[in-house]
Design an enzyme around this catalytic site. Structure first.
Site, PDB file in Angstrom:
ATOM      1  N   ILE A   1       0.844  -1.208   0.000  1.00 58.65           N
ATOM      2  CA  ILE A   1       0.000   0.000   0.000  1.00 58.65           C
ATOM      3  C   ILE A   1       0.878   1.256   0.000  1.00 58.65           C
ATOM      4  O   ILE A   1       0.577   2.248  -0.656  1.00 58.65           O
ATOM      5  CB  ILE A   1      -0.982  -0.021   1.192  1.00 58.65           C
ATOM      6  CG1 ILE A   1      -1.782  -1.340   1.173  1.00 58.65           C
ATOM      7  CG2 ILE A   1      -1.937   1.173   1.142  1.00 58.65           C
ATOM      8  CD1 ILE A   1      -2.597  -1.613   2.422  1.00 58.65           C
TER       9      ILE A   1
ATOM     10  N   LEU B   1      13.470  -2.432   4.487  1.00 55.45           N
ATOM     11  CA  LEU B   1      13.463  -3.487   3.461  1.00 55.45           C
ATOM     12  C   LEU B   1      13.377  -4.893   4.067  1.00 55.45           C
ATOM     13  O   LEU B   1      13.703  -5.865   3.390  1.00 55.45           O
ATOM     14  CB  LEU B   1      14.686  -3.371   2.523  1.00 55.45           C
ATOM     15  CG  LEU B   1      14.737  -2.082   1.690  1.00 55.45           C
ATOM     16  CD1 LEU B   1      15.962  -2.087   0.779  1.00 55.45           C
ATOM     17  CD2 LEU B   1      13.483  -1.900   0.840  1.00 55.45           C
TER      18      LEU B   1
ATOM     19  N   PHE C   1       3.239   3.553   7.155  1.00 51.58           N
ATOM     20  CA  PHE C   1       2.790   2.205   6.787  1.00 51.58           C
ATOM     21  C   PHE C   1       3.636   1.113   7.437  1.00 51.58           C
ATOM     22  O   PHE C   1       3.154   0.002   7.597  1.00 51.58           O
ATOM     23  CB  PHE C   1       2.914   1.990   5.268  1.00 51.58           C
ATOM     24  CG  PHE C   1       2.014   2.843   4.438  1.00 51.58           C
ATOM     25  CD1 PHE C   1       0.700   2.482   4.225  1.00 51.58           C
ATOM     26  CD2 PHE C   1       2.481   4.009   3.868  1.00 51.58           C
ATOM     27  CE1 PHE C   1      -0.140   3.268   3.450  1.00 51.58           C
ATOM     28  CE2 PHE C   1       1.654   4.804   3.090  1.00 51.58           C
ATOM     29  CZ  PHE C   1       0.350   4.441   2.881  1.00 51.58           C
ATOM     30  N   ALA C   2       4.924   1.423   7.712  1.00 52.35           N
ATOM     31  CA  ALA C   2       5.873   0.370   8.080  1.00 52.35           C
ATOM     32  C   ALA C   2       5.340  -0.476   9.233  1.00 52.35           C
ATOM     33  O   ALA C   2       5.186   0.032  10.354  1.00 52.35           O
ATOM     34  CB  ALA C   2       7.207   0.996   8.462  1.00 52.35           C
TER      35      ALA C   2
ATOM     36  N   TYR D   1      -1.945  -8.798  15.865  1.00 51.44           N
ATOM     37  CA  TYR D   1      -1.781  -7.811  14.799  1.00 51.44           C
ATOM     38  C   TYR D   1      -2.772  -6.657  14.999  1.00 51.44           C
ATOM     39  O   TYR D   1      -2.395  -5.485  15.051  1.00 51.44           O
ATOM     40  CB  TYR D   1      -1.989  -8.474  13.426  1.00 51.44           C
ATOM     41  CG  TYR D   1      -2.232  -7.464  12.341  1.00 51.44           C
ATOM     42  CD1 TYR D   1      -1.224  -6.593  11.936  1.00 51.44           C
ATOM     43  CD2 TYR D   1      -3.499  -7.340  11.746  1.00 51.44           C
ATOM     44  CE1 TYR D   1      -1.464  -5.633  10.964  1.00 51.44           C
ATOM     45  CE2 TYR D   1      -3.744  -6.383  10.779  1.00 51.44           C
ATOM     46  CZ  TYR D   1      -2.728  -5.536  10.394  1.00 51.44           C
ATOM     47  OH  TYR D   1      -2.958  -4.575   9.448  1.00 51.44           O
TER      48      TYR D   1
ATOM     49  N   LYS E   1      -2.166  -2.472  16.230  1.00 47.36           N
ATOM     50  CA  LYS E   1      -2.642  -1.260  15.539  1.00 47.36           C
ATOM     51  C   LYS E   1      -3.511  -0.415  16.467  1.00 47.36           C
ATOM     52  O   LYS E   1      -3.446   0.812  16.462  1.00 47.36           O
ATOM     53  CB  LYS E   1      -3.427  -1.668  14.283  1.00 47.36           C
ATOM     54  CG  LYS E   1      -2.559  -2.318  13.202  1.00 47.36           C
ATOM     55  CD  LYS E   1      -1.715  -1.258  12.519  1.00 47.36           C
ATOM     56  CE  LYS E   1      -0.840  -1.826  11.433  1.00 47.36           C
ATOM     57  NZ  LYS E   1      -0.103  -0.797  10.696  1.00 47.36           N
TER      58      LYS E   1
ATOM     59  N   ASP F   1     -11.787 -15.959  11.553  1.00 46.74           N
ATOM     60  CA  ASP F   1     -12.396 -15.335  10.365  1.00 46.74           C
ATOM     61  C   ASP F   1     -13.878 -15.049  10.624  1.00 46.74           C
ATOM     62  O   ASP F   1     -14.688 -15.978  10.674  1.00 46.74           O
ATOM     63  CB  ASP F   1     -12.305 -16.295   9.159  1.00 46.74           C
ATOM     64  CG  ASP F   1     -11.178 -15.926   8.222  1.00 46.74           C
ATOM     65  OD1 ASP F   1     -10.622 -14.820   8.342  1.00 46.74           O
ATOM     66  OD2 ASP F   1     -10.857 -16.763   7.351  1.00 46.74           O
TER      67      ASP F   1
HETATM   68  N1  UDP Z   1      -9.263 -17.108   2.145  1.00 44.19           N
HETATM   69  C1  UDP Z   1      -9.415 -18.388   1.640  1.00 44.19           C
HETATM   70  N2  UDP Z   1      -8.290 -19.058   1.235  1.00 44.19           N
HETATM   71  C2  UDP Z   1      -7.047 -18.519   1.301  1.00 44.19           C
HETATM   72  C3  UDP Z   1      -6.899 -17.209   1.802  1.00 44.19           C
HETATM   73  C4  UDP Z   1      -8.033 -16.521   2.212  1.00 44.19           C
HETATM   74  O1  UDP Z   1     -10.514 -18.914   1.561  1.00 44.19           O
HETATM   75  O2  UDP Z   1      -6.075 -19.193   0.930  1.00 44.19           O
HETATM   76  C5  UDP Z   1     -10.452 -16.362   2.588  1.00 44.19           C
HETATM   77  C6  UDP Z   1     -10.398 -15.947   4.052  1.00 44.19           C
HETATM   78  O3  UDP Z   1     -10.930 -16.971   4.868  1.00 44.19           O
HETATM   79  C7  UDP Z   1     -11.267 -14.689   4.038  1.00 44.19           C
HETATM   80  C8  UDP Z   1     -11.033 -14.102   2.647  1.00 44.19           C
HETATM   81  O4  UDP Z   1     -10.520 -15.174   1.855  1.00 44.19           O
HETATM   82  O5  UDP Z   1     -12.625 -15.029   4.155  1.00 44.19           O
HETATM   83  C9  UDP Z   1     -10.033 -12.966   2.626  1.00 44.19           C
HETATM   84  O6  UDP Z   1      -8.855 -13.394   3.301  1.00 44.19           O
HETATM   85  P1  UDP Z   1      -7.486 -12.597   3.223  1.00 44.19           P
HETATM   86  O7  UDP Z   1      -6.474 -13.407   3.971  1.00 44.19           O
HETATM   87  O8  UDP Z   1      -7.184 -12.227   1.814  1.00 44.19           O
HETATM   88  O9  UDP Z   1      -7.788 -11.227   3.987  1.00 44.19           O
HETATM   89  P2  UDP Z   1      -8.359 -10.983   5.479  1.00 44.19           P
HETATM   90  O10 UDP Z   1      -9.865 -10.982   5.348  1.00 44.19           O
HETATM   91  O11 UDP Z   1      -7.845 -12.062   6.359  1.00 44.19           O
HETATM   92  O12 UDP Z   1      -7.836  -9.640   5.807  1.00 44.19           O
END
Ligand code: UDP
Length: 339
Positions: free
Chosen positions: A13, A34, A73-74, A141, A145, A284
């Protein structure tokens, strides 16, 4: 036009934001150690290899270059890694931010745009998510933030330090013409992993199809990285014009399921996506979609590239240009088999 220091400007980003800042006519200096960024994503002459914990060098740099504002951003961004080595996330993301803020205070720079995250909301009670939703991160994480956001609140109150925190939803897409795009190692994000599956023919695992959504897969708010980058320009210009501290979500306000992303990739690439359904990934939430009304009404920002096919097609273009040797061979074989 202003002089803006971008930390983490060799990352995904950060590099796009640097690109749009320069297009807008600002003068940019990139600070990046880096450790995870890419030197080739920064134009010659503007990169300073400094760790954000190195307050003395940063103070010196900001004084010498007469920096007007900082976009920070770092940071490390891998949620899974943060649950394995939380201390790394607090050291880099929190101590790193403090090292930078100390330097800004010493150099008399008091305007900052901070890269925050929707992970601050943990598992939200209401979707779309407004900035007023409770802050309850569920991984180190997100917590790292949130800690920095809190530090910024106190600096605003007692040190006249003005900041805008931008809570990102799912950054994706690329600026392939500018040679910019997503290059994480290891890659954990959905769109680049699906594109890799298209190239190599090796299936991507979809994490669960038994969520309480229409097709059973998780819903996310996918925001084009260039729209996200532009939000930073609105934010920093507002601060430079005397704006006050604030917090904004940055998303498109519309969600797509994992299976909808798969279908979009099939439309854009003209290839079937090989996938398997795996178990749910821990932590998730079923649906994360931004209410980004506040950013639109206060700063006048609007996403211009919200169409999912546009996002996927920019990411695909970048991925094609950046295939490694194995991917080239595998994709070549797939192309031949199709003809
Ligand atoms: N996802 C998935 N398979 C993968 C990586 C991600 O099904 O290999 C799904 C994940 O469960 C979420 C969505 O894709 O529902 C977006 O995940 P990502 O890791 O890209 O971003 P996040 O939502 O974690 O920030």
């Amino acid at each position: 036009m202003a002089t803006i220091l971008v930390t983490g400007g060799a990352g995904y980003i950060g590099s796009h934001t640097r690109y749009f800042l320069q297009k807008q006519g600002h003068s940019v200096i990139v600070v990046d150690n880096l450790s995870r960024g890419h030197r080739e994503m920064v134009p010659d002459g503007i990169l300073r290899e400094i760790d954000t914990r190195d307050t003395a060098r940063l103070t010196d740099l900001m004084k010498r270059e007469r920096v007007d504002a900082v976009i920070h951003f770092a940071a490390y961004i891998a949620v899974g890694e943060s649950t394995k080595v939380p201390e790394l996330y607090f050291a880099n993301n929190v101590s790193g931010s403090l090292g930078l803020f100390d330097a800004m205070l010493a150099a008399g720079v008091n305007k900052l745009v901070f890269s925050s995250t929707a992970a601050a909301y943990g598992i939200p009670q209401r979707v779309p998510i407004a900035e007023t939703e409770p802050i309850t991160p569920i991984n180190p994480y997100g917590e790292s933030k949130v800690m920095v956001e809190k530090i910024l609140e106190w600096l605003d109150r007692y040190r006249e330090f003005r900041s805008v925190c931008l809570r990102y939803f799912n950054a994706c897409g690329a600026e392939p013409e500018a040679g910019l795009g997503e290059l994480h190692d290891p890659e954990t994000h959905l769109i680049p992993l699906i594109l890799k599956a298209v190239m190599t023919g090796k299936p991507v695992t979809l994490f669960g199809d038994d969520y309480p959504t229409d097709d059973g897969t998780c819903i996310r708010d996918y925001i084009h990285v260039s729209d996200l980058a532009e939000a930073h320009i609105f934010a920093v210009e507002d601060l430079l014009n005397g704006g006050t501290s604030d917090v904004f979500n940055v998303g498109t306000a519309s969600g797509h399921s994992v299976k909808e992303v798969v279908t979009a990739v099939e439309r854009v690439t003209g290839k079937k996506v090989p996938f398997t359904i795996g178990p749910r990934r821990e932590g998730d939430p079923p649906s994360l979609v931004a209410d980004s009304q506040k950013l639109q009404s206060k700063l006048g920002w609007k996403p211009k590239r919200a169409d999912l096919d546009r996002i996927v097609s920019d990411a695909w273009e970048f991925a094609l240009r950046n295939m490694n040797q194995n991917e080239q061979l595998a994709y070549g074989r797939r192309q031949k088999a199709d003809t």
